[in-house]
Design an enzyme around this catalytic site. Structure first.
Site, PDB file in Angstrom:
ATOM      1  N   GLN A  24       3.172 -27.788  10.012  1.00 53.36           N
ATOM      2  CA  GLN A  24       4.736 -27.974   9.159  1.00 53.36           C
ATOM      3  C   GLN A  24       5.667 -28.338  10.144  1.00 53.36           C
ATOM      4  OE1 GLN A  24       3.716 -23.719   7.494  1.00 53.36           O
ATOM      5  NE2 GLN A  24       4.707 -24.645   5.911  1.00 53.36           N
TER       6      GLN A  24
ATOM      7  N   HIS B 220      -3.399 -38.071   4.375  1.00 50.98           N
ATOM      8  CA  HIS B 220      -3.545 -39.629   4.671  1.00 50.98           C
ATOM      9  C   HIS B 220      -4.355 -40.326   3.699  1.00 50.98           C
ATOM     10  CE1 HIS B 220      -2.402 -38.937   9.340  1.00 50.98           C
ATOM     11  NE2 HIS B 220      -1.398 -39.054   8.649  1.00 50.98           N
TER      12      HIS B 220
ATOM     13  N   ARG C 289       7.599 -16.657  16.104  1.00 54.88           N
ATOM     14  CA  ARG C 289       6.212 -16.596  15.696  1.00 54.88           C
ATOM     15  C   ARG C 289       5.785 -18.156  15.481  1.00 54.88           C
ATOM     16  NH1 ARG C 289       3.634 -15.931   9.917  1.00 54.88           N
ATOM     17  NH2 ARG C 289       1.353 -16.479  10.716  1.00 54.88           N
TER      18      ARG C 289
ATOM     19  N   HIS D 131      -3.501 -21.552  11.331  1.00 56.24           N
ATOM     20  CA  HIS D 131      -2.640 -21.564  10.503  1.00 56.24           C
ATOM     21  C   HIS D 131      -3.044 -22.901   9.528  1.00 56.24           C
ATOM     22  CE1 HIS D 131       1.617 -20.043   8.590  1.00 56.24           C
ATOM     23  NE2 HIS D 131       1.113 -20.844   7.891  1.00 56.24           N
TER      24      HIS D 131
ATOM     25  N   ASN E 202      -3.782 -16.631   9.637  1.00 57.49           N
ATOM     26  CA  ASN E 202      -2.614 -16.517   8.643  1.00 57.49           C
ATOM     27  C   ASN E 202      -3.286 -16.777   7.350  1.00 57.49           C
ATOM     28  OD1 ASN E 202       0.408 -16.832   8.148  1.00 57.49           O
ATOM     29  ND2 ASN E 202      -0.420 -18.523   6.995  1.00 57.49           N
TER      30      ASN E 202
ATOM     31  N   ASN F 280       2.426 -10.795   5.114  1.00 55.72           N
ATOM     32  CA  ASN F 280       3.336 -11.920   4.483  1.00 55.72           C
ATOM     33  C   ASN F 280       3.758 -11.545   3.048  1.00 55.72           C
ATOM     34  OD1 ASN F 280       3.059 -13.371   6.786  1.00 55.72           O
ATOM     35  ND2 ASN F 280       2.442 -15.137   6.097  1.00 55.72           N
TER      36      ASN F 280
ATOM     37  N   TYR G  14       6.300 -12.397  -0.468  1.00 59.63           N
ATOM     38  CA  TYR G  14       7.493 -12.909  -1.047  1.00 59.63           C
ATOM     39  C   TYR G  14       7.561 -12.617  -2.143  1.00 59.63           C
ATOM     40  CZ  TYR G  14       6.872 -16.547   2.648  1.00 59.63           C
ATOM     41  OH  TYR G  14       6.790 -17.333   3.791  1.00 59.63           O
TER      42      TYR G  14
HETATM   43  C1  NOJ Z   1       3.174 -18.782   3.788  1.00 59.22           C
HETATM   44  C2  NOJ Z   1       2.517 -19.750   4.559  1.00 59.22           C
HETATM   45  O1  NOJ Z   1       2.252 -18.989   5.725  1.00 59.22           O
HETATM   46  C3  NOJ Z   1       3.710 -20.511   5.194  1.00 59.22           C
HETATM   47  O2  NOJ Z   1       2.792 -21.758   5.742  1.00 59.22           O
HETATM   48  C4  NOJ Z   1       4.480 -21.313   3.892  1.00 59.22           C
HETATM   49  O3  NOJ Z   1       5.142 -22.315   4.355  1.00 59.22           O
HETATM   50  C5  NOJ Z   1       5.080 -20.076   3.267  1.00 59.22           C
HETATM   51  N1  NOJ Z   1       4.239 -19.110   2.744  1.00 59.22           N
HETATM   52  C6  NOJ Z   1       6.027 -20.542   2.055  1.00 59.22           C
HETATM   53  O4  NOJ Z   1       5.127 -21.023   0.957  1.00 59.22           O
END
Ligand code: NOJ
Length: 500
Positions: A37, A57, A95, A140, A184, A327, A329
């Site tokens: 990323q 690509h 991280r 990741h 991850n 993680n 959200y």
């Molecule tokens: C989790 C992922 O680990 C990360 O790569 C991603 O950008 C974020 N969520 C947001 O979507």
């Protein structure tokens, strides 16, 4: 009247106190990124091709803005200067993830790329010289393409190749890295990669490939953990964990059916990886084994689509994490799927749960991400109760918008989620030791390219120098780190105040 006054005063005292919770003195704060990323340098100095290079690509139509991570934030060339940005933010740790193909261009450990070792060595040394702990993720989502040619994660051989890769990382960097994450968000990359074709390698193996992927990854994780334990832990003294993602799954109603649907959804989405590692019995959650076996039989399969672990594998994987990387959200409400919904086999028809989000929950720039702070606390309490209160490190949490510098909605997200985290620690006794904001800077958001921004720093992707500009949320997060408190009134001088 006097009684009402008394009660009101008491309530105010309680809620005022609640806002005054501070993070414990040894609580650790960080920010996160991932190699593909941010790094760019996709074919620089010996790096091999990985599945995201290949996907972007060859199938750019799948990426919202047709972009790719060839240059991304150019961290490959800017890692050293970025350390000063981290330092000024005041984080305890950073991280980041290793790019497997930068270290091992073909994926196998017989050929190590010296420039990969150099690049990460320089970054790690610079972090340490500036008092920032490197918190490293081994994987990741960027599998070396040659290993994809062998079938990728559904091929069980990849578990051994991952352990070989982990060995190279421990050997070269373990003298300085003391916090390791093997994987991850396994559920997301196995689901996106092998169930719904929404992540590289964009294979559609609904209800089948997805479980093969998860199975290999759990075995790979167990091997990498035990390798560290037997060969490196005594001399290097670090710890190894895994990051599992989960939303909170709220029942759509009080009805027992919806309560069961939400519980099944969390067991089969989150418990899929957490149960084998963190439960006392190990192995997949019983409800997951039972449901997939039953569905498979009904669908005419001669055995369950969910592979079985041997008893040795169950033992190797059980307890294979020194902390619980989480993680989180957002939240969903779940009910049971109506008759005839979906096309089996699939993960969701297996789970029998239909989960969705309320229309009035505050949106973000990402369709899946709504702001539901209370779900965070409920999830932390669920983990505490289900897995005997393990040490949790929140390894990601964050909000997407379109890249505004005065990002009040991101500030609202961080303040509200961190408040819930404080309550989970102080009122519920959850053992949370660290928190990581996603993300340090705007970056390549997978299939959404650069259209969804999560950064504390704005990055101008049209400028070849990729300048980084601190957003308003950067200053707010910095203030939280410095004071160990959430302060809704704090507003940096350089911006007009947000209204909350
Ligand atoms: C989790 C992922 O680990 C990360 O790569 C991603 O950008 C974020 N969520 C947001 O979507």
């Amino acid at each position: 009247m006097r009684l009402i006054l008394y009660i009101t005063t008491l309530l105010c005292a309680c809620s005022c106190y609640a806002q005054e919770y501070a993070f414990p003195p040894n609580f650790q704060f960080g920010v996160a990124t991932a190699a593909y990323q941010v790094e760019g340098g996709w074919n620089s100095s010996g790096k091999g091709e990985n599945i995201w290079d290949r996907l972007t690509h060859t199938r750019s139509e799948l990426i919202t803005d047709g972009s790719n991570g060839d240059i991304a934030c150019d961290t490959y060339n800017k890692a050293i200067e970025d350390v000063q940005l981290l330092k000024s933010l005041g984080v305890d740790f950073y991280r980041f993830s290793f790019s497997w193909s930068r270290i091992l261009p073909t994926g196998t450990a017989n050929k190590i790329n010296p420039d990969g070792i150099r690049y990460y060595n320089e970054m790690i040394d610079e972090l340490l010289a500036n008092g920032i702990k490197p918190f490293a993720t081994m994987y990741h989502w960027d599998l070396p393409q040659p290993l994809q040619e062998l079938g990728g994660w559904p091929n069980s051989v990849i578990a051994d190749l991952f352990a070989d890769y982990a060995n190279v990382l421990y050997e070269n960097f373990g003298d300085r890295i003391k916090d390791w994450i093997t994987f991850n968000e396994v559920g997301v990359f196995c689901g996106g990669g092998y169930e719904s074709a929404s992540m590289a390698p964009a294979y559609n193996g609904a209800g089948f490939g997805v479980y093969l992927c998860g199975h290999t990854v759990l075995r790979a994780h167990g091997k990498a953990y035990r390798l560290y334990e037997s060969k490196y832990k005594a001399s290097q003294g670090g710890r190894v964990g895994i990051t599992i993602d989960s939303g909170w799954y709220e029942p759509a109603s009080e009805s027992p059916v919806d309560i069961e649907a939400a519980e099944t959804a969390i067991q089969m989405g989150f418990g899929w990886f957490a149960h084998p590692i963190f439960s006392t019995d190990g192995d997949y959650p019983p409800v997951m084994k039972q449901r997939i076996a039953q569905k498979s039989a009904e669908e005419g399969f001669s055995r369950s689509r969910l592979p079985e672990f041997t008893s040795e594998e169950i033992a190797e994987i059980r307890g294979s994490s020194d902390f619980f990387g989480l993680n989180h959200y957002t939240t969903n409400r779940c009910t049971i799927i109506p008759d005839g919904w979906g096309t089996p086999p699939s993960q969701w028809t297996d789970a029998g749960a239909l989960c969705s989000q309320d229309a009035d929950w505050e949106p973000s720039a990402s369709s899946w991400l709504k702001v539901v702070p209370w779900g965070f606390r409920k999830l932390l309490v669920w983990i505490k109760n289900e897995y005997n209160n393990p040490e949790v490190v929140v390894t990601e949490n964050g909000f997407s918008d379109r890249g505004e510098l005065r990002d009040c909605r991101r500030i609202n997200y961080y303040n509200s989620y961190l408040e819930q985290l404080l309550k989970a620690i102080h009122e519920d006794g959850c053992n949370v030791s660290g928190y990581t904001a996603w993300s340090f800077m705007d970056n390549f958001e997978w299939m959404r390219g650069f259209t969804e921004r999560f950064g504390l720093y704005y990055v101008d992707f049209n400028d070849p120098n990729r300048p980084r500009t601190p957003k308003m949320s950067y200053y707010v997060y910095k203030n939280i780190l410095a004071t160990k408190r959430v302060d809704w009134k704090y507003s940096p001088d350089s911006f007009d105040e947000c209204e909350f």
